[in-house]
Enzyme design. Sequence first.
Site, PDB file in Angstrom:
ATOM      1  N   SER A   1       0.855  -1.187   0.000  1.00 27.38           N
ATOM      2  CA  SER A   1       0.000   0.000   0.000  1.00 27.38           C
ATOM      3  C   SER A   1       0.889   1.235   0.000  1.00 27.38           C
ATOM      4  O   SER A   1       1.990   1.210   0.577  1.00 27.38           O
ATOM      5  CB  SER A   1      -0.886   0.031   1.257  1.00 27.38           C
TER       6      SER A   1
ATOM      7  N   TYR B   1      -1.577  -0.235  10.380  1.00 27.23           N
ATOM      8  CA  TYR B   1      -1.733  -0.604   8.960  1.00 27.23           C
ATOM      9  C   TYR B   1      -0.501  -0.172   8.161  1.00 27.23           C
ATOM     10  O   TYR B   1       0.078  -0.967   7.411  1.00 27.23           O
ATOM     11  CB  TYR B   1      -2.992   0.050   8.400  1.00 27.23           C
TER      12      TYR B   1
HETATM   13  P1  NAP Z   1     -11.698  -5.655   1.123  1.00 30.75           P
HETATM   14  O1  NAP Z   1     -12.603  -5.192   0.048  1.00 30.75           O
HETATM   15  O2  NAP Z   1     -11.997  -5.319   2.534  1.00 30.75           O
HETATM   16  O3  NAP Z   1     -11.534  -7.242   0.989  1.00 30.75           O
HETATM   17  C1  NAP Z   1     -10.681  -7.909   1.868  1.00 30.75           C
HETATM   18  C2  NAP Z   1     -10.600  -9.367   1.462  1.00 30.75           C
HETATM   19  O4  NAP Z   1      -9.610 -10.011   2.312  1.00 30.75           O
HETATM   20  C3  NAP Z   1     -11.898 -10.111   1.647  1.00 30.75           C
HETATM   21  O5  NAP Z   1     -11.982 -11.093   0.640  1.00 30.75           O
HETATM   22  C4  NAP Z   1     -11.713 -10.776   3.022  1.00 30.75           C
HETATM   23  O6  NAP Z   1     -12.458 -11.975   3.177  1.00 30.75           O
HETATM   24  C5  NAP Z   1     -10.236 -11.113   2.959  1.00 30.75           C
HETATM   25  N1  NAP Z   1      -9.596 -11.292   4.259  1.00 30.75           N
HETATM   26  C6  NAP Z   1      -9.398 -10.392   5.247  1.00 30.75           C
HETATM   27  N2  NAP Z   1      -8.742 -10.969   6.275  1.00 30.75           N
HETATM   28  C7  NAP Z   1      -8.504 -12.251   5.908  1.00 30.75           C
HETATM   29  C8  NAP Z   1      -7.876 -13.355   6.527  1.00 30.75           C
HETATM   30  N3  NAP Z   1      -7.326 -13.259   7.747  1.00 30.75           N
HETATM   31  N4  NAP Z   1      -7.852 -14.542   5.873  1.00 30.75           N
HETATM   32  C9  NAP Z   1      -8.400 -14.665   4.627  1.00 30.75           C
HETATM   33  N5  NAP Z   1      -9.001 -13.657   3.986  1.00 30.75           N
HETATM   34  C10 NAP Z   1      -9.053 -12.466   4.632  1.00 30.75           C
HETATM   35  O7  NAP Z   1     -10.173  -5.141   0.878  1.00 30.75           O
HETATM   36  P2  NAP Z   1      -9.486  -4.555  -0.437  1.00 30.75           P
HETATM   37  O8  NAP Z   1      -9.639  -3.104  -0.420  1.00 30.75           O
HETATM   38  O9  NAP Z   1      -9.865  -5.337  -1.615  1.00 30.75           O
HETATM   39  O10 NAP Z   1      -7.942  -4.829  -0.069  1.00 30.75           O
HETATM   40  C11 NAP Z   1      -7.217  -5.921  -0.608  1.00 30.75           C
HETATM   41  C12 NAP Z   1      -5.734  -5.659  -0.339  1.00 30.75           C
HETATM   42  O11 NAP Z   1      -5.344  -4.435  -0.958  1.00 30.75           O
HETATM   43  C13 NAP Z   1      -5.388  -5.536   1.130  1.00 30.75           C
HETATM   44  O12 NAP Z   1      -4.129  -6.129   1.379  1.00 30.75           O
HETATM   45  C14 NAP Z   1      -5.297  -4.030   1.321  1.00 30.75           C
HETATM   46  O13 NAP Z   1      -4.466  -3.673   2.407  1.00 30.75           O
HETATM   47  C15 NAP Z   1      -4.723  -3.608  -0.012  1.00 30.75           C
HETATM   48  N6  NAP Z   1      -4.952  -2.199  -0.310  1.00 30.75           N
HETATM   49  C16 NAP Z   1      -6.213  -1.738  -0.498  1.00 30.75           C
HETATM   50  C17 NAP Z   1      -6.402  -0.378  -0.760  1.00 30.75           C
HETATM   51  C18 NAP Z   1      -7.753   0.227  -0.969  1.00 30.75           C
HETATM   52  O14 NAP Z   1      -7.864   1.466  -1.024  1.00 30.75           O
HETATM   53  N7  NAP Z   1      -8.810  -0.556  -1.105  1.00 30.75           N
HETATM   54  C19 NAP Z   1      -5.287   0.466  -0.810  1.00 30.75           C
HETATM   55  C20 NAP Z   1      -4.025  -0.044  -0.623  1.00 30.75           C
HETATM   56  C21 NAP Z   1      -3.862  -1.393  -0.374  1.00 30.75           C
HETATM   57  P3  NAP Z   1     -13.997 -11.938   3.745  1.00 30.75           P
HETATM   58  O15 NAP Z   1     -14.833 -11.354   2.641  1.00 30.75           O
HETATM   59  O16 NAP Z   1     -14.325 -13.367   3.990  1.00 30.75           O
HETATM   60  O17 NAP Z   1     -13.963 -11.075   4.955  1.00 30.75           O
END
Ligand code: NAP
Length: 249
Positions: free
Chosen positions: A143, A157
């Site tokens: 990130s 985070y």
């Molecule tokens: P999201 O929409 O909240 O989705 C998170 C996903 O991770 C869901 O499928 C969730 O499963 C799964 N998850 C969470 N904890 C877990 C665990 N302990 N074991 C297995 N699965 C787990 O998040 P996102 O925004 O797509 O983020 C995905 C990645 O991108 C993350 O690493 C995040 O830090 C990174 N990121 C996101 C952003 C942003 O702005 N969105 C920016 C920078 C980096 P469930 O549905 O079953 O809960």
Amino acid sequence: MTLKTMLVTGASRGIGAQVALLAGRSGYRVGVNYLRSDAAANAVVQQIRDAGGQAMALQADVGQRDQVRRMFAELDAAWGALDVLVNNAGILANFRVDDVDDDNVEAVFRANVFSSFFCAREAVRRMSTAHGGKGGVIINMGSVASRLGGLGGGAAYAASKGAIDSFNLALAKEVGPEGIRVNALRPGLISTDIHDVHGGIAKMQLMAKTAVPLGRAGDSAEVADVVLWLAGDTSSYVHGTLIDVAGGR
Ligand code: NAP
């Protein structure tokens, strides 16, 4: 021709779901890992199958080593191969350092950092030429918080994503000579439910209008495109790097 196999952690929602769907359309057999969202994960699997692809849902908390071992064993039993691991699962945090309790900080590091170690360990044991494997690709989801410090309350985070930057570099040095390419993406503000802990998508999108040089938040599909490029042969000399997908932020 045997399909390549990609395991995407956290693929029930958000960025991971878009990576899984695009991988399915791009000819990968896809392992769709998730924590709690059974229905959403199964919907991703069904969409891939409906389009003629192959996919399976894999429930496991990737922050728990025994569950990670079980998930890889399930993958071995079903397909007996792994070509690409996408360490995507993660959670956001919103608590000040003076409010940190042990459980909160442990949960963030388990989901965001331990998960990458546990999954990479299993993947390297299967992919590395030193273990008799045929090589592969590991992609880590970092990130821009690692260099910006995250939003207020985001110290745990940001620190966890700083660890991913370093992990990515170290792993690339370790396993590059053994046929495994390792890279990380650093997304910026992407419209997913992860922002619920900071007031939700609408608030984040408003902020993005001024905070992001491109003037908007990103879409999960725009991140997925870069993941699929890193997974494929057209990025064959890209290794050990961090790619910001952040609209210039
Ligand atoms: P999201 O929409 O909240 O989705 C998170 C996903 O991770 C869901 O499928 C969730 O499963 C799964 N998850 C969470 N904890 C877990 C665990 N302990 N074991 C297995 N699965 C787990 O998040 P996102 O925004 O797509 O983020 C995905 C990645 O991108 C993350 O690493 C995040 O830090 C990174 N990121 C996101 C952003 C942003 O702005 N969105 C920016 C920078 C980096 P469930 O549905 O079953 O809960």
